[in-house]
Scaffold this active site. Structure first.
Site, PDB file in Angstrom:
ATOM      1  N   ASP A  81       0.781  -0.983   0.040  1.00  0.00           N
ATOM      2  CA  ASP A  81      -0.342   0.058   0.112  1.00  0.00           C
ATOM      3  C   ASP A  81       0.969   1.131   0.084  1.00  0.00           C
ATOM      4  O   ASP A  81       1.840   1.278   0.737  1.00  0.00           O
ATOM      5  CB  ASP A  81      -0.863   0.143   1.016  1.00  0.00           C
ATOM      6  CG  ASP A  81      -1.953   1.157   1.352  1.00  0.00           C
ATOM      7  OD1 ASP A  81      -2.773   1.569   0.396  1.00  0.00           O
ATOM      8  OD2 ASP A  81      -1.552   1.921   2.358  1.00  0.00           O
ATOM      9  N   GLU A  95       1.276  -0.528  -5.060  1.00  0.00           N
ATOM     10  CA  GLU A  95       0.245   0.532  -5.218  1.00  0.00           C
ATOM     11  C   GLU A  95       1.362   1.867  -5.431  1.00  0.00           C
ATOM     12  O   GLU A  95       1.762   2.207  -4.445  1.00  0.00           O
ATOM     13  CB  GLU A  95      -0.814   0.768  -4.405  1.00  0.00           C
ATOM     14  CG  GLU A  95      -1.811   1.800  -4.500  1.00  0.00           C
ATOM     15  CD  GLU A  95      -2.392   2.326  -3.399  1.00  0.00           C
ATOM     16  OE1 GLU A  95      -3.645   2.937  -3.495  1.00  0.00           O
ATOM     17  OE2 GLU A  95      -1.907   2.653  -2.205  1.00  0.00           O
TER      18      GLU A  95
END
Length: 545
Positions: A212, A276
């Site tokens: 993330d 990401e």
């Protein structure tokens, strides 16, 4: 809608399982609730994995389920190595992994390395003073002489990226909520601790990680001010959007940390790591983090997730960035996720959704790269409208009403149209489910052979059986305002895609005749039509050898 497989295109695939894979994202709060408390949980996921496996995807990605005060719904981690009680126990997680593997599904989980919760024991120790063994595990800085924050950096959720802490008489950095203090990932000791957390889950059988906000994990140690963005007339709803994030993120040393992550993962078999990456330098960083065989397997950005419309130019320009050059990484693509509004609500008028949704699905599954399907996308779920008084999303609450609520894409999965709360829970769901999405429940579409659910399964089977679609190159042969045409090739096999991304019939441009065996057709598109392509019509065609 029709889809068929050409046996001549089927061939053994020797690439790693993740290359060209389709990953199904599960947002655990909203997928299935086994204990009736209104919040989805790990046992609920396990009970519904048959649905996921039947789709024909290669694996799942589970959004955070770790111990957390849930200020940002799990992305504020208070313990990297345990399950939050609202989601169950470590035994529940082990059972989930075992069942997924029985069904042939790989398991990918989130890792959040940019920040923790302010309730994490690491931060509790760090804020006690400047001399403890974890004093520099977070980003602490003295105020300016006038008492103001160390620089002009802004947080995503509004206001300065710095909060004063009286115990240390310093500011700590937070790119997101003040309850999400920034880890000092420049520190090798902090990196070691994060890698130990990753190893904990690898030892429990996970097959990979989605990392993330990876480019937020390191910053400019000199803390130089970010410059302002140029005024382009765009309406900005957050202070964060007024700056070029030149110094507050994306430090070059992130790539070196990536190499440590990959080295750990290589000690385990067939591990898949995907980052990401957002921001103005996303394409550059995606390639940096995936270059060669010593960094991550894949990365995905926001090219489609926040796009206002789906156009031939968007597809052409986005895919053109990834040519397959030697040493280049492998991209992943998503049209929807837990942060981005439902694509059918962004990209077409309400009355066009029935025609647009199957075309969108066929195009997504024909792209070069990995595909990430968000839960409910196989049903054509729309963005739910959540009234202000029911909002849970801290960003939407802070920026109301100018920021699209993430809650609208996080509402519960509808399993049964005639069950309370769509069969998601026997209690009161943490977010309400709209009537339109309830009408698209799994049982409704299971009973209808021409539903989007069945269409999704047929397209996934076609992609899995056709190496040219799973692994092939991607060459755009035409892109105008309405029509996109491309060819995918792999080891002598070739599949052409022809898509009308407008709602009206269009005449095919001269010289764009495609001949071959139709593998999939949507909304009445046919090779027999005299040069016309119906609105939202699409074809996948096996070209002659």
């Amino acid at each position: 809608m029709t889809a068929s497989r050409d046996a001549s295109l089927s061939a053994p695939v020797t690439a790693p399982w993740w290359r060209g894979a389709v990953i199904y994202q599960i947002y655990p709060r909203s997928f299935a609730d086994a204990d009736g408390d209104g919040v989805g949980d790990l046992a609920g996921i396990t009970a519904r994995l048959d649905h996921v496996a039947k789709l024909g995807v290669d694996g799942i990605w589970i959004s955070p389920f770790f111990t957390s005060p849930m200020r940002d719904f799990g992305y504020d981690v208070a313990d990297y190595c345990d399950v939050d009680p609202i989601f169950g126990t470590l035994a529940d997680f082990d059972a989930l992994v075992a069942r997924a593997h029985e069904l042939g599904l790989k398991v990918t989980i989130d890792q959040v390395y940019a920040h923790t919760s302010d309730l994490h024991p690491w931060f509790t120790q760090s804020r006690q003073g400047r001399d403890g063994d974890k004093a520099d595990w977070y980003v602490w800085r003295d105020p300016k002489p006038d008492g103001t924050p160390p620089n002009n950096w802004q947080s995503v959720f509004g206001g300065p990226a710095w909060t004063w802490d009286a115990r240390r008489r310093q500011y700590y950095m937070h790119t997101f909520l003040r309850e999400q203090p920034q880890l000092n990932a420049h520190s090798p000791v902090v990196q070691d601790a994060l890698l130990e957390a990753a190893k904990f889950w690898l030892d429990r059988g996970v097959d990979g990680f989605r990392l993330d906000a990876l480019n937020h994990s390191m910053f400019d140690p000199q803390l130089r001010d970010n410059p302002p963005v140029a005024d382009d007339g765009r309406v900005r709803t957050r202070p964060f959007d007024f700056q070029e994030k030149v110094f507050s993120q994306s430090h070059p040393d992130v790539a070196l940390f990536v190499e440590r992550i990959r080295k750990l993962c290589d000690r385990y078999d067939a591990i898949f790591t995907v980052a990401e990456v957002g921001g103005a330098r996303a394409e550059i960083e995606m390639k940096e983090y995936t270059a060669g065989a010593h960094r991550l397997n894949s990365a995905y950005g926001f090219d489609f997730l926040y796009a206002e419309s789906l156009t031939p130019a968007l597809i052409r320009d986005t895919l053109a960035k990834w040519t397959g050059a030697p040493g280049e990484g492998w991209p992943s693509w998503a049209f929807e996720n837990h942060d981005a509004p439902r694509a059918v609500s962004r990209w077409c008028a309400p009355e066009e959704r029935a025609a647009f949704a199957p075309l969108k699905k066929m195009l997504l599954l024909a792209l070069r790269g990995n595909v990430i399907l968000y839960q409910g996308e196989e049903l054509g779920l729309v963005q739910d409208d959540i009234p202000f008084e029911l909002l849970q999303d801290p960003e939407a609450i802070a920026n109301w009403p100018l920021t699209l609520s993430r809650d609208g894409v996080r509402t519960p999965m509808p399993w049964r149209v005639d069950a309370p709360n769509g069969g998601f829970t026997t209690g009161t769901p943490w977010l309400p489910m709209g009537a339109e999405n309830l009408s698209r429940a799994v049982d409704v579409q299971e009973a209808e052979p021409t539903s989007l659910l069945h269409w999704t399964r047929s397209l996934l089977a076609l992609r899995r059986a056709t190496p040219a679609l799973r692994l092939g190159s991607f060459e755009v042969i035409h892109a105008d305002d309405d029509v996109l045409a491309f060819v995918r090739r792999h080891e002598g096999q070739a599949v052409a895609g022809l898509f009308n991304l407008s709602s009206r019939p269009v005449a095919l441009p001269e010289g764009l005749a495609i001949a071959g065996q139709v593998l999939a057709s949507v909304n009445g598109a046919s090779l027999e039509e005299a040069g016309d392509l119906p609105g939202y019509g699409g074809l996948l065609v096996a070209l002659p050898g």
